[in-house]
Design a protein around this motif. Structure first.
Motif, PDB file in Angstrom:
ATOM      1  N   PHE A   1       0.761  -1.212   0.056  1.00 53.83           N
ATOM      2  CA  PHE A   1       0.094   0.019   0.108  1.00 53.83           C
ATOM      3  C   PHE A   1       0.791   1.160  -0.026  1.00 53.83           C
ATOM      4  CE2 PHE A   1      -3.125  -3.115   1.066  1.00 53.83           C
ATOM      5  CZ  PHE A   1      -4.317  -2.652   0.967  1.00 53.83           C
ATOM      6  N   PHE A   2       0.493   2.125  -0.920  1.00 51.17           N
ATOM      7  CA  PHE A   2       1.171   3.420  -0.908  1.00 51.17           C
ATOM      8  C   PHE A   2       0.276   4.584  -0.670  1.00 51.17           C
ATOM      9  CE2 PHE A   2       3.488   0.675  -3.693  1.00 51.17           C
ATOM     10  CZ  PHE A   2       4.783   0.800  -3.624  1.00 51.17           C
ATOM     11  N   VAL A   3       0.861   5.679  -0.272  1.00 53.54           N
ATOM     12  CA  VAL A   3      -0.306   6.870  -0.167  1.00 53.54           C
ATOM     13  C   VAL A   3       0.507   8.087  -0.849  1.00 53.54           C
ATOM     14  CG1 VAL A   3      -1.082   6.380   2.128  1.00 53.54           C
ATOM     15  CG2 VAL A   3       1.134   7.696   2.194  1.00 53.54           C
ATOM     16  N   ALA A   4      -0.349   9.043  -1.511  1.00 49.95           N
ATOM     17  CA  ALA A   4       0.136  10.128  -2.200  1.00 49.95           C
ATOM     18  C   ALA A   4      -1.177  11.478  -2.531  1.00 49.95           C
ATOM     19  CB  ALA A   4       0.116   9.573  -3.809  1.00 49.95           C
ATOM     20  N   GLY A   5      -0.578  12.419  -2.589  1.00 49.81           N
ATOM     21  CA  GLY A   5      -1.432  13.387  -2.629  1.00 49.81           C
ATOM     22  C   GLY A   5      -1.782  13.687  -3.984  1.00 49.81           C
ATOM     23  N   ILE A   6      -3.064  13.999  -4.302  1.00 49.00           N
ATOM     24  CA  ILE A   6      -3.451  14.335  -6.174  1.00 49.00           C
ATOM     25  C   ILE A   6      -2.500  15.442  -6.257  1.00 49.00           C
ATOM     26  CG2 ILE A   6      -5.389  15.787  -5.403  1.00 49.00           C
ATOM     27  CD1 ILE A   6      -6.675  14.261  -7.998  1.00 49.00           C
ATOM     28  N   PRO A   7      -1.919  15.467  -7.538  1.00 55.25           N
ATOM     29  CA  PRO A   7      -1.088  16.592  -8.056  1.00 55.25           C
ATOM     30  C   PRO A   7      -2.085  17.644  -8.356  1.00 55.25           C
ATOM     31  CG  PRO A   7      -0.561  14.477  -9.003  1.00 55.25           C
ATOM     32  CD  PRO A   7      -1.729  14.316  -8.168  1.00 55.25           C
ATOM     33  N   GLU A   8      -1.632  18.920  -8.173  1.00 59.37           N
ATOM     34  CA  GLU A   8      -2.546  20.227  -8.411  1.00 59.37           C
ATOM     35  C   GLU A   8      -2.803  20.395 -10.046  1.00 59.37           C
ATOM     36  OE1 GLU A   8      -1.970  25.148  -7.799  1.00 59.37           O
ATOM     37  OE2 GLU A   8      -0.540  23.825  -7.291  1.00 59.37           O
ATOM     38  N   GLY A   9      -4.165  20.523 -10.109  1.00 58.38           N
ATOM     39  CA  GLY A   9      -4.644  20.722 -11.446  1.00 58.38           C
ATOM     40  C   GLY A   9      -5.312  19.270 -11.770  1.00 58.38           C
ATOM     41  N   GLN A  10      -4.927  18.125 -11.377  1.00 58.52           N
ATOM     42  CA  GLN A  10      -5.537  16.909 -11.765  1.00 58.52           C
ATOM     43  C   GLN A  10      -6.953  16.709 -11.021  1.00 58.52           C
ATOM     44  OE1 GLN A  10      -2.927  13.536 -11.861  1.00 58.52           O
ATOM     45  NE2 GLN A  10      -1.249  14.801 -12.926  1.00 58.52           N
ATOM     46  N   ARG A  11      -7.822  15.756 -11.632  1.00 59.10           N
ATOM     47  CA  ARG A  11      -8.795  15.472 -10.930  1.00 59.10           C
ATOM     48  C   ARG A  11      -9.043  13.891 -11.104  1.00 59.10           C
ATOM     49  NH1 ARG A  11     -13.742  18.307 -13.618  1.00 59.10           N
ATOM     50  NH2 ARG A  11     -15.108  17.074 -12.162  1.00 59.10           N
ATOM     51  N   ALA A  12      -9.349  13.089  -9.984  1.00 55.20           N
ATOM     52  CA  ALA A  12      -9.637  11.873 -10.107  1.00 55.20           C
ATOM     53  C   ALA A  12     -11.261  11.504 -10.424  1.00 55.20           C
ATOM     54  CB  ALA A  12      -9.530  11.347  -8.446  1.00 55.20           C
ATOM     55  N   ARG A  13     -10.959  10.684 -11.351  1.00 59.42           N
ATOM     56  CA  ARG A  13     -12.389  10.262 -11.998  1.00 59.42           C
ATOM     57  C   ARG A  13     -12.717   8.635 -11.986  1.00 59.42           C
ATOM     58  NH1 ARG A  13     -12.325  12.203 -17.822  1.00 59.42           N
ATOM     59  NH2 ARG A  13     -14.294  11.458 -17.807  1.00 59.42           N
ATOM     60  N   ASP A  14     -13.975   8.181 -12.299  1.00 58.47           N
ATOM     61  CA  ASP A  14     -14.320   7.011 -12.360  1.00 58.47           C
ATOM     62  C   ASP A  14     -14.439   6.907 -13.822  1.00 58.47           C
ATOM     63  OD1 ASP A  14     -15.238   4.483 -12.347  1.00 58.47           O
ATOM     64  OD2 ASP A  14     -17.420   5.183 -12.120  1.00 58.47           O
ATOM     65  N   VAL A  15     -13.140   6.106 -14.579  1.00 60.06           N
ATOM     66  CA  VAL A  15     -12.917   6.031 -15.817  1.00 60.06           C
ATOM     67  C   VAL A  15     -12.681   4.285 -15.747  1.00 60.06           C
ATOM     68  CG1 VAL A  15     -11.843   8.098 -16.243  1.00 60.06           C
ATOM     69  CG2 VAL A  15     -10.346   6.294 -15.580  1.00 60.06           C
ATOM     70  N   SER A  16     -12.705   3.466 -14.808  1.00 59.07           N
ATOM     71  CA  SER A  16     -12.659   2.100 -14.841  1.00 59.07           C
ATOM     72  C   SER A  16     -13.946   1.354 -15.164  1.00 59.07           C
ATOM     73  CB  SER A  16     -11.908   1.765 -13.650  1.00 59.07           C
ATOM     74  OG  SER A  16     -11.924   0.237 -13.580  1.00 59.07           O
ATOM     75  N   THR A  17     -13.947   0.397 -16.071  1.00 54.13           N
ATOM     76  CA  THR A  17     -15.124  -0.420 -16.000  1.00 54.13           C
ATOM     77  C   THR A  17     -15.207  -1.356 -14.882  1.00 54.13           C
ATOM     78  OG1 THR A  17     -13.418  -2.098 -17.289  1.00 54.13           O
ATOM     79  CG2 THR A  17     -14.903  -0.350 -18.724  1.00 54.13           C
ATOM     80  N   GLU A  18     -14.106  -1.379 -13.921  1.00 50.98           N
ATOM     81  CA  GLU A  18     -14.357  -2.234 -12.671  1.00 50.98           C
ATOM     82  C   GLU A  18     -15.075  -1.642 -11.580  1.00 50.98           C
ATOM     83  OE1 GLU A  18     -10.332  -3.272 -11.651  1.00 50.98           O
ATOM     84  OE2 GLU A  18      -9.841  -4.439 -13.484  1.00 50.98           O
TER      85      GLU A  18
END
Length: 297
Positions: A201-218
């Protein structure tokens, strides 16, 4: 107790460990594994990333996906982005910035090749499932937007393995930013499961300007949520989660900001729940190191 099962406390000298009652169909499998009549399935190396952000109103939040119910592994469960290692993840052409594979190996207690595969898998799987990409044109920058048809074409090529992760980075002139990740935990799927993963398991902050989206068919649902709230929903039976997810969220609930999480010093130890038969019933027993996170179950 929610829908995770009844709680069990087993006396072992002075130690007390928590356990979860398993469905009846697991009992024969547990008995066979314990008696040596069946061999556990080998665990595949895998990586998962807890993507974090600081919200002005809600504070520290983690990104979760709910797996579609047709999935063979953990259907309907809320999970972090991640997946199995692709052997090509460690190919030499991967441009790299931050701690070296050897340094990651020391942190993860893995050899250099496996450490490289795990870090690459963490970044690749996160992009494949959320469009969050921990890479940039230089070792000190990060791409600020991964939306658009060209990015989607590359994502699909990564998914169908017609494009390796190294080729993807090379084509776009990008450098993997291993310094944006931090190691967090190491969990191995119990030996009774038909699908098993040896997951860092890793942790990371979302980079500035990026957006997390649901793009997975899973996945059929995504959520940004405070770690404490997510863990509470799981323990109340509202959200289905696997033990490693709950334990990770419970640990993250102790921090206020992304910076606090990234600054935390972690000793990576292996957590592997075990199965026991008690009074004719099968139970999954949590590792002693994780007992405090299940005290309310």
């Amino acid at each position: 107790m929610g829908r995770h099962g009844e709680e069990l406390r087993l006396e072992d000298g002075a130690a007390m460990v928590n356990g979860l009652k398993l469905p009846e169909e697991f009992r024969e499998r547990v008995e066979d594994i314990l008696a040596g009549r069946a061999e556990p399935v080998p665990a595949r190396d895998a990586a998962t990333v807890v993507v974090l952000r600081d919200h002005d109103k809600h504070g520290l939040q983690a990104f979760l996906l709910r797996r579609v119910r047709s999935m063979a592994f953990a259907p309907g469960a809320y999970v972090f982005p991640g997946g199995a290692v692709d052997p090509r993840d460690a190919e030499a052409k991967v441009a790299w910035a931050g701690p070296s594979p050897a340094e990651w190996g020391a942190e993860l207690k893995a050899d250099e090749t496996l450490a490289c595969e795990l870090v690459c898998a963490a970044v690749r799987e996160t992009f494949e499932e959320t469009l969050v990409l921990l890479a940039g044109p230089t070792g000190g920058s990060v791409v600020d937007d991964t939306r658009g048809d060209d990015w989607e074409a590359d994502r699909q090529a990564l998914l169908d393995r017609s494009l390796s992760f190294g080729e993807f980075l090379e084509r776009r002139g990008l450098v993997l930013r291993s310094d944006l990740l931090r190691p967090w935990a190491h969990w191995i799927t119990p030996k009774i499961e038909p699908k098993r993963y040896d997951t860092r398991f890793f942790v990371a902050g979302i980079p500035e300007g990026q957006r997390a989206r649901d793009v997975s068919t899973e996945a059929d649902r995504v959520a940004w949520v405070r770690p404490a709230e997510a863990a509470e929903r799981a323990m109340a039976g509202e959200w289905m989660m696997l033990p490693p997810t709950i334990a990770t969220l419970a640990e993250l609930a102790e921090y206020d900001t992304v910076a606090d999480v990234l600054a935390a010093r972690r000793e990576i130890v292996v957590h592997e729940p075990t199965a026991e038969i008690v009074d004719g019933d099968a139970y999954l027993v949590m590792p002693e190191s994780m007992k405090r996170h299940y005290a309310g179950w």
